[in-house]
Design a protein around this motif. Structure first.
Motif, PDB file in Angstrom:
ATOM      1  N   LEU A  50      97.640  37.970  51.323  1.00 20.21           N
ATOM      2  CA  LEU A  50      96.302  38.407  49.811  1.00 20.21           C
ATOM      3  C   LEU A  50      94.925  39.267  50.352  1.00 20.21           C
ATOM      4  O   LEU A  50      94.525  39.314  49.735  1.00 20.21           O
ATOM      5  N   VAL A  51      94.770  39.067  51.788  1.00 15.94           N
ATOM      6  CA  VAL A  51      93.422  39.613  52.600  1.00 15.94           C
ATOM      7  C   VAL A  51      93.969  40.585  52.784  1.00 15.94           C
ATOM      8  O   VAL A  51      93.213  41.888  53.593  1.00 15.94           O
ATOM      9  N   ALA A  52      95.110  41.350  53.186  1.00 14.90           N
ATOM     10  CA  ALA A  52      95.709  42.861  53.774  1.00 14.90           C
ATOM     11  C   ALA A  52      95.118  43.613  52.817  1.00 14.90           C
ATOM     12  O   ALA A  52      94.701  43.523  51.474  1.00 14.90           O
ATOM     13  N   PRO A  54      95.859  47.849  50.758  1.00 14.93           N
ATOM     14  CA  PRO A  54      97.240  48.045  50.110  1.00 14.93           C
ATOM     15  C   PRO A  54      97.850  48.750  51.570  1.00 14.93           C
ATOM     16  O   PRO A  54      99.457  49.453  51.826  1.00 14.93           O
ATOM     17  N   GLU A  55      97.406  49.841  52.980  1.00 18.48           N
ATOM     18  CA  GLU A  55      97.652  50.376  53.670  1.00 18.48           C
ATOM     19  C   GLU A  55      98.797  49.401  54.312  1.00 18.48           C
ATOM     20  O   GLU A  55      99.777  50.048  55.518  1.00 18.48           O
ATOM     21  N   THR A  56      98.121  48.154  54.835  1.00 17.99           N
ATOM     22  CA  THR A  56      98.637  47.954  55.477  1.00 17.99           C
ATOM     23  C   THR A  56     100.072  47.163  55.073  1.00 17.99           C
ATOM     24  O   THR A  56     100.879  46.786  55.472  1.00 17.99           O
ATOM     25  N   VAL A  57      99.857  46.658  53.707  1.00 23.96           N
ATOM     26  CA  VAL A  57     101.183  46.032  53.217  1.00 23.96           C
ATOM     27  C   VAL A  57     102.131  47.229  53.392  1.00 23.96           C
ATOM     28  O   VAL A  57     103.197  46.978  53.427  1.00 23.96           O
ATOM     29  N   THR A  58     101.661  48.644  52.813  1.00 26.65           N
ATOM     30  CA  THR A  58     102.825  49.687  53.130  1.00 26.65           C
ATOM     31  C   THR A  58     103.106  49.449  53.800  1.00 26.65           C
ATOM     32  O   THR A  58     104.295  49.541  54.806  1.00 26.65           O
ATOM     33  N   GLN A  59     102.505  49.820  55.200  1.00 26.20           N
ATOM     34  CA  GLN A  59     102.968  49.051  56.375  1.00 26.20           C
ATOM     35  C   GLN A  59     104.032  48.688  57.201  1.00 26.20           C
ATOM     36  O   GLN A  59     104.983  48.963  57.813  1.00 26.20           O
ATOM     37  N   VAL A  60     103.359  47.634  56.851  1.00 26.35           N
ATOM     38  CA  VAL A  60     104.198  46.226  57.179  1.00 26.35           C
ATOM     39  C   VAL A  60     105.461  46.544  56.631  1.00 26.35           C
ATOM     40  O   VAL A  60     106.472  46.509  57.300  1.00 26.35           O
ATOM     41  N   ALA A  61     105.546  46.796  55.406  1.00 24.80           N
ATOM     42  CA  ALA A  61     106.914  47.062  53.932  1.00 24.80           C
ATOM     43  C   ALA A  61     107.944  48.219  54.533  1.00 24.80           C
ATOM     44  O   ALA A  61     108.966  47.988  54.615  1.00 24.80           O
ATOM     45  N   HIS A  62     107.269  49.448  55.038  1.00 25.80           N
ATOM     46  CA  HIS A  62     108.357  50.167  55.230  1.00 25.80           C
ATOM     47  C   HIS A  62     108.778  50.119  56.872  1.00 25.80           C
ATOM     48  O   HIS A  62     110.327  50.086  57.292  1.00 25.80           O
ATOM     49  N   ARG A  63     107.980  49.367  57.757  1.00 27.05           N
ATOM     50  CA  ARG A  63     108.786  48.546  59.381  1.00 27.05           C
ATOM     51  C   ARG A  63     109.244  47.631  58.837  1.00 27.05           C
ATOM     52  O   ARG A  63     110.505  47.405  59.881  1.00 27.05           O
ATOM     53  N   THR A  64     109.141  46.714  58.068  1.00 29.63           N
ATOM     54  CA  THR A  64     110.398  45.617  57.940  1.00 29.63           C
ATOM     55  C   THR A  64     111.656  46.420  57.228  1.00 29.63           C
ATOM     56  O   THR A  64     112.651  45.610  57.347  1.00 29.63           O
ATOM     57  N   GLN A  65     112.187  47.636  56.429  1.00 32.94           N
ATOM     58  CA  GLN A  65     113.344  47.824  56.260  1.00 32.94           C
ATOM     59  C   GLN A  65     114.490  48.222  57.196  1.00 32.94           C
ATOM     60  O   GLN A  65     114.550  48.267  57.398  1.00 32.94           O
ATOM     61  N   ALA A  66     113.172  48.939  57.924  1.00 34.39           N
ATOM     62  CA  ALA A  66     113.686  49.572  59.088  1.00 34.39           C
ATOM     63  C   ALA A  66     113.863  48.799  60.071  1.00 34.39           C
ATOM     64  O   ALA A  66     114.911  49.329  60.631  1.00 34.39           O
ATOM     65  N   VAL A  67     113.168  47.591  60.308  1.00 33.31           N
ATOM     66  CA  VAL A  67     114.132  46.339  61.054  1.00 33.31           C
ATOM     67  C   VAL A  67     115.173  45.412  60.071  1.00 33.31           C
ATOM     68  O   VAL A  67     115.960  45.729  61.008  1.00 33.31           O
ATOM     69  N   ALA A  68     115.539  45.900  59.092  1.00 33.46           N
ATOM     70  CA  ALA A  68     116.364  45.612  58.462  1.00 33.46           C
ATOM     71  C   ALA A  68     117.863  46.314  58.412  1.00 33.46           C
ATOM     72  O   ALA A  68     118.373  45.295  58.667  1.00 33.46           O
ATOM     73  N   ARG A  69     117.235  47.064  58.674  1.00 31.33           N
ATOM     74  CA  ARG A  69     118.339  48.220  58.922  1.00 31.33           C
ATOM     75  C   ARG A  69     119.168  47.833  60.230  1.00 31.33           C
ATOM     76  O   ARG A  69     119.935  48.084  60.356  1.00 31.33           O
TER      77      ARG A  69
END
Length: 146
Positions: A50-52, A54-69
């Motif tokens: 909630l305090v992150a 938008p850039e941080t959320v995007t970076q975490v989401a992008h890396r989460t996708q890579a880690v999931a793969r």
């Protein structure tokens, strides 16, 4: 305020640390739901979603996708469960997304999950290295934090 995740990534030789980079870092959970359970965090301390920015959320989401793969490849998983707790049930006050390798009929039901332990530091390091290797196969490593 002491943050266990910030403390962990300050020692890139800790066996739980998969990767420390400029924007995001990847850790293995010390009490995994299933072996290979990883956490994607912003490298700079951010308390929760909630305090992150938008850039941080995007970076975490992008890396989460890579880690999931990478987890599917590294551990032969059928898929993954990704979860981000925000304040409630967030055991560490540092934004993190769980990436949990899943298999069909693995017995996981609902959101009250029994946790496991790695049998040894050797097993922990093996899982870390497998995820690290597969993660680097999906995309170039991030810039290392200086």
């Amino acid at each position: 305020m002491f943050c266990p995740f910030c403390d962990l990534i300050s020692d890139p030789h800790n066996p739980l640390v998969v990767e420390v980079a400029t924007e995001t870092s990847v850790l293995l959970d010390h009490a995994p739901v299933f072996l290979g359970h990883a956490l994607v965090i912003p490298t700079d301390h951010v308390e929760h979603l909630l305090v992150a920015s938008p850039e941080t959320v995007t970076q975490v989401a992008h890396r989460t996708q890579a880690v999931a793969r990478a987890a599917v490849t590294a551990f032969g998983a059928d898929g993954v469960l990704t979860v981000t707790n925000t304040v409630i049930s967030q055991s560490v006050p540092h934004l993190h997304t769980h990436v949990i390798p899943r298999r069909h009929k693995d017995g996981l039901r609902g959101f009250l999950w029994p946790r496991q332990r790695y049998a040894s530091d050797t097993e922990l390091i093996d899982y870390r290295d497998r995820l690290r290797d597969a993660l680097h196969g999906y995309c170039a490593p991030q810039r290392t934090k200086q």
